[in-house]
Design an enzyme around this catalytic site. Sequence first.
Site, mmCIF file in Angstrom:
data_model
loop_
_atom_site.group_PDB
_atom_site.id
_atom_site.type_symbol
_atom_site.label_atom_id
_atom_site.label_comp_id
_atom_site.label_asym_id
_atom_site.label_seq_id
_atom_site.Cartn_x
_atom_site.Cartn_y
_atom_site.Cartn_z
ATOM 1 N N GLN A 133 -42.953 -21.623 -50.342
ATOM 2 C CA GLN A 133 -43.683 -22.749 -49.765
ATOM 3 C C GLN A 133 -43.070 -24.051 -50.265
ATOM 4 O O GLN A 133 -43.085 -24.320 -51.464
ATOM 5 C CB GLN A 133 -45.159 -22.684 -50.155
ATOM 6 C CG GLN A 133 -45.989 -23.847 -49.646
ATOM 7 C CD GLN A 133 -47.417 -23.811 -50.169
ATOM 8 O OE1 GLN A 133 -47.916 -22.772 -50.559
ATOM 9 N NE2 GLN A 133 -48.070 -24.961 -50.184
ATOM 10 N N GLY A 134 -42.527 -24.849 -49.363
ATOM 11 C CA GLY A 134 -41.864 -26.095 -49.734
ATOM 12 C C GLY A 134 -42.707 -27.311 -49.401
ATOM 13 O O GLY A 134 -42.541 -27.911 -48.327
ATOM 14 N N GLU A 251 -54.918 -21.050 -49.225
ATOM 15 C CA GLU A 251 -54.320 -21.227 -50.551
ATOM 16 C C GLU A 251 -55.400 -21.430 -51.605
ATOM 17 O O GLU A 251 -55.258 -20.997 -52.747
ATOM 18 C CB GLU A 251 -53.373 -22.427 -50.531
ATOM 19 C CG GLU A 251 -52.638 -22.629 -51.856
ATOM 20 C CD GLU A 251 -51.801 -23.888 -51.860
ATOM 21 O OE1 GLU A 251 -50.589 -23.789 -52.083
ATOM 22 O OE2 GLU A 251 -52.365 -24.976 -51.635
#
Length: 398
Positions: A133-134, A251
């Site tokens: 995940q960037g 998340e």
Amino acid sequence: MTAIPTVRAGSAVRVHAAALREWLGRQGSDLDRYRSRPASGGLAAAVAQDRGLLRMLHDAGWSRAGWPEQAGGLGGSATLRAVLYDELAAAGIEVPEAFVILETLGPVLTAYAPDLAVRHLPTYLAGEELWGQGFSEPEAGSDLASLRTWARVDGDSFVLSGQKVWTTLGQFASHAAVLARTGPPDSGHRGLSMLWVDLAAPGVTVAPIAAASGRDEFAEMFFDGVRVPRSGLVGELDGGWAVAMYLLQYERGMYAWLRQAVLHRRLAETAAAAADRAGPVAHAAIGAAYLALTSLRARSRTTVARLAAGENPGPEISVDKILLSRAEQAVYDAVLATRQEALLVGDGPEETALREEWFYSRATSVFGGAVEVQRDIVADRVLRLPRAGANGERDGRG
């Protein structure tokens, strides 16, 4: 301490949980290797071990439950995934870190890029892929709207340049969801797009970050003119903010559920070890941790039920993040109070793992959105409290 109670959400879920529990019990020694981290080999060995468990759960169908059939799943609601994490932890099995990444990015792909989900979700569930995940950047952590990584449209592709940091297990990832600016420099959150990037593409450099724990569980990613096909756009052009907000539900929501299951196991082990020899300070720490975990479980159970029903918890999801960081640190405060000597100077595999986890717990109030920011969100958007005055303190008279 009692066993972890399984999430309840109707007879179908109860039948599923009972069948999974029975299957886990029948595997016997085949699961023994997954009850603790590898004694040697470091993080690479742990990732390889996790791949074996992922394959086992995939082939038996358990990890495919709760995912869409068209993307290699078996259908059913997200509650079935919550049951899997609960039952693995209750059986004493280390829940793979890969499930954390899956719960962050899997729902995004199925909702916003179904073609990518069809291509990548089955291989991930089988343990053949890992994703990254960037989001965070050196100067843009919790403030995603200020990120500087950019991408411009060039024909049928994007050209991506910039840097991302704190990508969990990024050095082992094959692909990453990268949030980049596709609008003007001053476009804020309205000019962002989410791109699915092949980390083997020319122009990509991934380097692990040395953590204080000694475990390089994060990485930074550099993009230098990387070409991303138009098919790699997740959601709409300049619509990345909506995708990111959707992602944060899982998340902070499903991740909180997964972690509370893991933390219940850790606390049960700590309480068992402390039963005969720990003093009142350790017992008080265990009690405080249990209360924090109970609050987290009750809250995240409600959130998982809402996610399974297709609801968006919105800013209320920040409550889950606050409770999770408090529970993480409380559990490892209890571990430290109970096994201080082992945690500080022990050099065996168990002591090393606990020390790494203690360091990880210290960071939980920072990554994924700092707790101070989450408290502000709750105050402003959930409780609707008056904003801070000139002295920086909230005016409670409104």
